[in-house]
Design a protein around this motif. Structure first.
Motif, short mmCIF file in Angstrom:
data_model
loop_
_atom_site.label_atom_id
_atom_site.label_comp_id
_atom_site.label_asym_id
_atom_site.label_seq_id
_atom_site.Cartn_x
_atom_site.Cartn_y
_atom_site.Cartn_z
N ILE A 344 0.94 -1.17 -0.01
CA ILE A 344 -0.13 0.08 0.05
C ILE A 344 1.14 1.19 0.11
O ILE A 344 1.75 1.51 0.85
CB ILE A 344 -1.00 0.06 1.24
N THR A 345 0.69 2.15 -1.06
CA THR A 345 1.55 3.42 -1.03
C THR A 345 0.83 4.49 -0.90
O THR A 345 -0.40 4.82 -1.31
CB THR A 345 2.27 3.15 -2.55
N ASN A 374 -4.61 5.82 10.94
CA ASN A 374 -4.56 4.37 10.59
C ASN A 374 -4.97 4.20 9.16
O ASN A 374 -5.61 4.77 8.71
CB ASN A 374 -5.10 3.45 11.63
N THR A 375 -4.92 2.90 8.86
CA THR A 375 -5.06 2.57 7.33
C THR A 375 -6.25 1.20 7.52
O THR A 375 -5.41 0.35 8.05
CB THR A 375 -4.14 2.45 6.30
N GLU A 387 -6.66 -3.06 10.30
CA GLU A 387 -6.08 -1.87 10.46
C GLU A 387 -4.75 -1.68 11.08
O GLU A 387 -4.39 -2.56 11.78
CB GLU A 387 -7.17 -1.32 11.47
N VAL A 388 -3.92 -0.95 10.27
CA VAL A 388 -2.74 -0.72 10.73
C VAL A 388 -2.34 0.56 10.90
O VAL A 388 -2.94 1.40 10.20
CB VAL A 388 -1.61 -1.39 9.29
N SER A 389 -1.30 0.57 11.62
CA SER A 389 -0.94 1.83 12.36
C SER A 389 0.18 2.70 11.25
O SER A 389 0.51 1.97 10.44
CB SER A 389 -0.15 1.81 13.76
N LYS A 393 1.91 -1.49 12.14
CA LYS A 393 1.52 -2.39 13.31
C LYS A 393 0.13 -2.51 13.12
O LYS A 393 -0.79 -1.88 13.07
CB LYS A 393 2.15 -1.89 14.59
N VAL A 394 -0.06 -3.97 13.05
CA VAL A 394 -1.54 -4.57 12.96
C VAL A 394 -2.35 -4.15 14.41
O VAL A 394 -1.86 -4.74 15.39
CB VAL A 394 -1.86 -5.89 12.64
N VAL A 395 -3.24 -3.21 14.39
CA VAL A 395 -4.08 -2.98 15.69
C VAL A 395 -5.40 -3.29 15.95
O VAL A 395 -5.96 -3.38 16.94
CB VAL A 395 -3.88 -1.36 15.82
#
Length: 543
Positions: A344-345, A374-375, A387-389, A393-395
């Motif tokens: 993802i960019t 987050n994404t 969801e990643v920070s 990091k996967v949160v």
């Protein structure tokens, strides 16, 4: 009032019946060139407000032997209301004359308008032609014979150019040699024009076929044609478009399913909207390029593109390895799936990479930047929403193995903190709470939902297929509005992506229909790009 457009208007429109809008000026019977034993005239409709407007030569039909220019004044009035100078022209007919004299006449009409630019408020650098049936053959010729002096004839204003910047062909013949098969009137209409039938005047049939004169310098053409035309078979437009594209010339085909020779009702309105959009894009591009649209091409080209909307001019492009989504961020950056296998960019306005998330053993199909920075992502391989920070990091993560293999698609976080996720093959839209529990299921059997956009009032927009439409649902899941759909003139196939406009409308991508359509807040088509070579899965307006 309702303006009648193209339904075989050869009987004309008597002056007493013509109601001129208050914002339009009409001048009738304007002589534009001399011919043996007389003159040829045109009727001109233009905006009342002074300015410099693109001009359109309108060429009537009638089997090359009949028809009148007056029949197309209602359409000319409508074009004038949209900022054009529209001139309906008379030209010489069979059996008095043969090819190429009618072409000489319409070229003289173009030259006259250029020579009279100041008198009629014309921008002589922006000219087009519209032809219907027999007249469409001449509009095609105007597009393909630019800078070919052998077709100019001896008409007036030879110092002016007869070139047009684009042309529209409503169910016109492009290949006279193949015009007889499937036609109920070619055997009567063509021999008087060409000096004999195909057996006795084959060379004339070749010379009078516009597609034989296509060069890389030809002007773009939009061909509009019904599939059940028994006078001019639909294939005539297909052959023209294929020849032009083979020469590297832009050509568009608007197929009107089940329509015959002449359009009525919704087909009529669809044809006019399509024609107007084409004219606007070709003759008013700088006036229309007020927005920037991001487009995701999931096809073999595999790229994201930035377009000037609605002209469609490409501003820049960037590879995406056949990713499925692109989005415009509030800070002016662009977020997209660069590689569905794990990248993802985010790029800034200068297209420099400012953030990336990389992983592996995934099939990424959705990416949303959340307000917390987050994404939100979807991995279709594992039927997982996570969801990643900013640090990668996967949160938060939720897996739904029961939907594996059912094409989990886009996910969106709602203002209430829940998450909407589409499961395409299952025909479902799921709403998940923060614990990952399904708190609502909306069912759309066989409609292939791929994208839902939550709204601030608790409702949502959702795109469906078969027929393609975008529904606006209230907080209770009730449909309150529809864009496109089975009763719309847009007739979309699969609404794969959409983005809201500031005016309350939508810009929608039709994945199977190879087009992008803008609707206003009432669901009417405003602009569209058609016959795209991209497989568009996502669109987004730049902030």
């Amino acid at each position: 009032m309702r303006w009648f457009l193209l339904s075989l208007l050869a009987f004309g429109c008597p002056a007493a019946e013509l109601k001129v809008p208050p914002d339009v000026v009409v001048e009738r019977g304007v002589d534009y060139t001399s011919i043996p034993h007389g003159k040829l005239a045109m009727d001109i409709a233009r905006p009342k407000t002074p300015g410099k407007y693109p001009a359109i030569v309108m060429i009537h039909g009638g089997g090359f032997s009949g028809g009148t220019r007056e029949g197309y004044l209602p359409m000319a009035l409508r074009l004038a209301q949209n900022g054009y100078v529209a001139a309906t022209v008379s030209y010489r007919l069979t059996p008095i004359v043969q090819f190429p004299l009618p072409l000489h006449d319409v070229k003289a009409a173009v030259r006259f308008l250029r020579a009279s630019a100041e008198r009629f408020d014309i921008d002589k650098e922006r000219m087009a032609a519209i032809g219907v049936s027999a007249g469409a053959t001449w509009s095609q010729f105007l597009a393909v014979t630019r800078n070919m002096p052998q077709f100019e004839g001896n008409g007036a204003h030879r110092e002016q150019s007869s070139s047009v910047d684009c042309a529209i062909s409503f169910y016109g013949r492009s290949d006279m040699r193949r015009a007889y098969e499937g036609s109920r009137n070619a055997a009567d209409a063509l021999p008087p024009l060409l000096g004999g039938d195909r057996m006795n005047a084959l060379d004339a049939h070749f010379l009078a076929s516009p597609l034989n004169w296509v060069t890389p310098g030809s002007a773009p053409i939009l061909a509009i044609h019904g599939t059940r035309d028994r006078n001019v078979p639909f294939e005539q437009s297909v052959w023209l478009v294929e020849r032009m594209r083979g020469m590297g010339v832009e050509a568009e085909l608007e197929t009107v399913a089940e329509a015959g020779h002449g359009f009525k009702g919704t087909d009529e309105e669809r044809a006019f909207a399509r024609a107007l959009d084409f004219l606007n894009r070709k003759l008013k591009p700088t006036l229309l390029e007020t927005r920037r649209l991001l487009v995701n091409d999931h096809g073999p080209g595999g790229e994201i593109l930035s377009l000037a909307w609605p002209s469609g001019r490409i501003l820049w492009r960037r590879p995406n390895h056949r990713g499925t989504e692109v989005s415009a961020l509030a800070n002016g950056n662009v977020l997209y799936i660069e590689d569905p296998k794990g990248v993802i960019t985010e790029i800034d306005p200068d297209r420099k990479v400012v953030w990336q998330y990389k992983t592996d053993k995934v099939t990424l199909v959705s990416a949303q930047r959340l307000e917390n920075g987050n994404t939100l992502l979807v991995d279709d391989a594992a039927s997982r929403v996570f969801e990643v920070s900013p640090g990668g990091k996967v949160v938060w993560t939720v897996e739904k193995p029961e939907y594996k293999g059912m094409a989990m698609r886009r996910a969106r976080r709602t203002p209430a903190g829940t998450t909407l996720v589409a499961v395409q093959v299952a025909g479902l839209l799921l709403e998940l709470n923060p614990k990952g529990e399904v708190i609502r299921r909306l069912e759309f059997p066989n409609r292939m939902p791929a994208h839902a956009l939550p709204l601030s009032d608790g409702g949502m927009l959702i795109g469906l297929a078969g027929p393609g439409e975008v529904r606006r649902l209230d907080a209770n899941g009730k449909t309150v509005a529809t864009f496109a759909g089975g009763n719309s003139t847009a007739r979309m196939a699969w609404t794969s992506g959409f983005t809201e406009t500031p005016e309350g409308g939508l810009i929608v991508s039709d994945y199977m229909g190879s087009r992008i359509v803008e609707f206003d807040a009432k669901g009417a088509v405003v602009h569209q790009l058609k016959n795209l070579t991209w497989s568009v899965t996502s669109v987004a307006l730049m902030k």
